[in-house]
Scaffold this active site. Structure first.
Site, PDB file in Angstrom:
ATOM      1  N   SER A  12       0.846  -1.206   0.000  1.00 30.16           N
ATOM      2  CA  SER A  12       0.000   0.000   0.000  1.00 30.16           C
ATOM      3  C   SER A  12       0.876   1.249   0.000  1.00 30.16           C
ATOM      4  O   SER A  12       1.648   1.472   0.935  1.00 30.16           O
ATOM      5  CB  SER A  12      -0.896   0.010   1.243  1.00 30.16           C
ATOM      6  OG  SER A  12      -1.405   1.312   1.442  1.00 30.16           O
ATOM      7  N   HIS A  37      -1.389  -1.394  -4.168  1.00 31.27           N
ATOM      8  CA  HIS A  37      -2.635  -1.037  -3.484  1.00 31.27           C
ATOM      9  C   HIS A  37      -2.694   0.478  -3.271  1.00 31.27           C
ATOM     10  O   HIS A  37      -1.783   1.064  -2.684  1.00 31.27           O
ATOM     11  CB  HIS A  37      -2.665  -1.777  -2.140  1.00 31.27           C
ATOM     12  CG  HIS A  37      -3.932  -1.642  -1.371  1.00 31.27           C
ATOM     13  ND1 HIS A  37      -5.041  -2.428  -1.601  1.00 31.27           N
ATOM     14  CD2 HIS A  37      -4.274  -0.821  -0.348  1.00 31.27           C
ATOM     15  CE1 HIS A  37      -5.998  -2.115  -0.757  1.00 31.27           C
ATOM     16  NE2 HIS A  37      -5.560  -1.128   0.017  1.00 31.27           N
ATOM     17  N   ASP A  39      -4.918   3.517  -1.694  1.00 31.03           N
ATOM     18  CA  ASP A  39      -5.971   3.825  -0.728  1.00 31.03           C
ATOM     19  C   ASP A  39      -6.543   5.203  -0.993  1.00 31.03           C
ATOM     20  O   ASP A  39      -5.893   6.213  -0.748  1.00 31.03           O
ATOM     21  CB  ASP A  39      -5.401   3.776   0.697  1.00 31.03           C
ATOM     22  CG  ASP A  39      -5.106   2.356   1.134  1.00 31.03           C
ATOM     23  OD1 ASP A  39      -6.041   1.538   1.122  1.00 31.03           O
ATOM     24  OD2 ASP A  39      -3.941   2.063   1.472  1.00 31.03           O
ATOM     25  N   MET A  41      -9.139   7.984   0.007  1.00 28.44           N
ATOM     26  CA  MET A  41      -9.946   8.401   1.162  1.00 28.44           C
ATOM     27  C   MET A  41     -10.507   9.799   0.916  1.00 28.44           C
ATOM     28  O   MET A  41      -9.809  10.656   0.375  1.00 28.44           O
ATOM     29  CB  MET A  41      -9.078   8.421   2.423  1.00 28.44           C
ATOM     30  CG  MET A  41      -8.362   7.116   2.703  1.00 28.44           C
ATOM     31  SD  MET A  41      -7.533   7.159   4.300  1.00 28.44           S
ATOM     32  CE  MET A  41      -6.577   5.628   4.203  1.00 28.44           C
ATOM     33  N   HIS A  70      -8.532   0.813  -3.607  1.00 19.20           N
ATOM     34  CA  HIS A  70      -9.426   0.619  -2.463  1.00 19.20           C
ATOM     35  C   HIS A  70     -10.123   1.945  -2.193  1.00 19.20           C
ATOM     36  O   HIS A  70      -9.518   2.869  -1.645  1.00 19.20           O
ATOM     37  CB  HIS A  70      -8.563   0.163  -1.266  1.00 19.20           C
ATOM     38  CG  HIS A  70      -9.310  -0.018   0.012  1.00 19.20           C
ATOM     39  ND1 HIS A  70      -8.650  -0.200   1.225  1.00 19.20           N
ATOM     40  CD2 HIS A  70     -10.633  -0.066   0.292  1.00 19.20           C
ATOM     41  CE1 HIS A  70      -9.552  -0.342   2.186  1.00 19.20           C
ATOM     42  NE2 HIS A  70     -10.760  -0.251   1.652  1.00 19.20           N
ATOM     43  N   MET A  72     -12.239   4.238  -0.252  1.00 18.20           N
ATOM     44  CA  MET A  72     -12.859   4.513   1.049  1.00 18.20           C
ATOM     45  C   MET A  72     -13.552   5.860   0.924  1.00 18.20           C
ATOM     46  O   MET A  72     -13.127   6.860   1.516  1.00 18.20           O
ATOM     47  CB  MET A  72     -11.783   4.509   2.142  1.00 18.20           C
ATOM     48  CG  MET A  72     -11.308   3.109   2.489  1.00 18.20           C
ATOM     49  SD  MET A  72      -9.743   3.089   3.372  1.00 18.20           S
ATOM     50  CE  MET A  72      -8.624   3.169   1.987  1.00 18.20           C
ATOM     51  N   MET A 141     -11.365  -5.838   6.056  1.00 23.67           N
ATOM     52  CA  MET A 141     -10.574  -4.860   6.801  1.00 23.67           C
ATOM     53  C   MET A 141     -10.219  -5.457   8.162  1.00 23.67           C
ATOM     54  O   MET A 141     -11.107  -5.851   8.921  1.00 23.67           O
ATOM     55  CB  MET A 141     -11.362  -3.557   6.997  1.00 23.67           C
ATOM     56  CG  MET A 141     -11.518  -2.697   5.770  1.00 23.67           C
ATOM     57  SD  MET A 141      -9.969  -2.268   4.927  1.00 23.67           S
ATOM     58  CE  MET A 141      -9.039  -1.425   6.206  1.00 23.67           C
ATOM     59  N   ASP A 179      -6.412  -6.367   4.959  1.00 23.06           N
ATOM     60  CA  ASP A 179      -5.832  -5.024   4.919  1.00 23.06           C
ATOM     61  C   ASP A 179      -5.882  -4.400   6.303  1.00 23.06           C
ATOM     62  O   ASP A 179      -6.960  -4.167   6.840  1.00 23.06           O
ATOM     63  CB  ASP A 179      -6.650  -4.194   3.909  1.00 23.06           C
ATOM     64  CG  ASP A 179      -6.086  -2.804   3.679  1.00 23.06           C
ATOM     65  OD1 ASP A 179      -5.046  -2.463   4.256  1.00 23.06           O
ATOM     66  OD2 ASP A 179      -6.725  -2.063   2.901  1.00 23.06           O
TER      67      ASP A 179
HETATM   68  C1  DX5 Z   1      -6.179   1.663   5.876  1.00 18.29           C
HETATM   69  C2  DX5 Z   1      -5.817   1.282   4.488  1.00 18.29           C
HETATM   70  C3  DX5 Z   1      -4.667   0.365   4.389  1.00 18.29           C
HETATM   71  C4  DX5 Z   1      -3.376   0.861   4.964  1.00 18.29           C
HETATM   72  C5  DX5 Z   1      -2.798  -0.293   5.704  1.00 18.29           C
HETATM   73  O1  DX5 Z   1      -7.412   2.242   5.919  1.00 18.29           O
HETATM   74  O2  DX5 Z   1      -6.891   0.687   3.811  1.00 18.29           O
HETATM   75  O3  DX5 Z   1      -4.468  -0.123   3.066  1.00 18.29           O
HETATM   76  O4  DX5 Z   1      -2.445   1.305   4.009  1.00 18.29           O
HETATM   77  O5  DX5 Z   1      -1.735   0.144   6.433  1.00 18.29           O
HETATM   78  P1  DX5 Z   1      -0.918  -0.799   7.424  1.00 18.29           P
HETATM   79  O6  DX5 Z   1      -0.413  -1.946   6.604  1.00 18.29           O
HETATM   80  O7  DX5 Z   1       0.187   0.113   7.892  1.00 18.29           O
HETATM   81  O8  DX5 Z   1      -1.861  -1.209   8.510  1.00 18.29           O
HETATM   82 ZN    ZN Z   2      -6.448  -0.297   1.808  1.00 20.10          ZN
END
Ligand code: DX5
Ligand code: ZN
Length: 226
Positions: A12, A37, A39, A41, A70, A72, A141, A179
């Site tokens: 990620s 990956h 993320d 947000m 991903h 969010m 998650m 994740d």
């Molecule tokens: C969190 C993300 C993850 C994040 C995971 O909301 O969806 O993908 O990057 O981070 P680690 O591996 O540090 O928990």
């Molecule tokens: Zn993620």
């Protein structure tokens, strides 16, 4: 009997050094990463803001493994085409924001992407039973979404097992991704529970040797399959 599951690594970039993004992504992509990956947000569904489809398009200029996006965000339907055009290989939405989840998954596939659904820690796996035919990936998650570097929630293991059972019962080729808080300590449990695709951010990019960190997680997971 050998386990047919093959572990995929999905680093990620949330924890990557953005000033070295190209270098770091190339390092993992050329040394065994299966997905990158991303993320996304929106500061609404989760209390944090990150990047959008421009990031996917930027990565596609130098990466040829699939981008695993991903989302969010509260309104994923508005952006499906944008992520397809940007070149995302997989688009994962959250079950909690999709009133018409079946339609959303169909739209993702119609745009030529693989369709994923992510479940928050509070969301039951049985919410996916009626959309299983539209799914290419289930993302459990293992922390509450929004931030990197959080602690793995042990209760997630029951959900991973439930999702594995659902996938096996369907007979379909669906990846089971986890994740949040995945590292060399937690990986054994998630693989034993049935996961096959590992997202890791801080456990890779916060380490001095990011390639070794990624490979160490995979190796620790593979031991559970022997
Ligand atoms: C969190 C993300 C993850 C994040 C995971 O909301 O969806 O993908 O990057 O981070 P680690 O591996 O540090 O928990
Ligand atoms: Zn993620």
């Amino acid at each position: 009997m050998p386990n047919p599951r093959q572990i995929y690594m999905a680093p990620s970039i949330l924890s990557a050094d953005l000033l070295k993004l190209e270098e770091q992504v190339n390092q993992v992509a050329k040394n065994g990463a299966d997905f990158i990956h991303v993320d996304v947000m929106d500061g609404h569904f989760v209390p944090n803001l990150t990047f959008g489809h421009n990031m996917v398009a930027t990565l596609k200029r130098f990466v040829d493994i699939p981008i695993d996006t991903h989302l969010m965000i509260s309104n994923p339907d508005m952006y499906i085409e944008a992520y397809a055009e940007a070149g995302s290989g997989i688009l994962t939405v959250h079950q909690e924001v999709c009133t018409h989840l079946h339609r959303t998954l169909q739209a993702i596939r119609q745009c030529g992407m693989k369709a994923g659904v992510s479940l928050n820690p509070a969301t039951n796996v049985n919410t996916l039973e009626d959309v299983i035919d539209e799914l290419d990936l289930i993302l459990i998650m293992t922390v509450n979404p929004g931030f990197g570097g959080q602690t793995f929630i042990p209760r997630s293991l029951d959900k991973i097992r439930a999702a594995r059972n659902l996938i096996e019962a369907s007979g379909r080729n669906i990846r089971l991704e986890v994740d949040g808080g995945i590292n060399t300590e937690t990986v054994a449990q998630v693989i034993a529970a049935g996961a096959d695709t590992l997202v890791a951010g801080s456990a890779i990019f916060n380490k001095p040797d990011i390639v070794k960190a990624m490979q160490d997680i995979r190796t620790a997971g593979e031991k559970m399959l022997q």
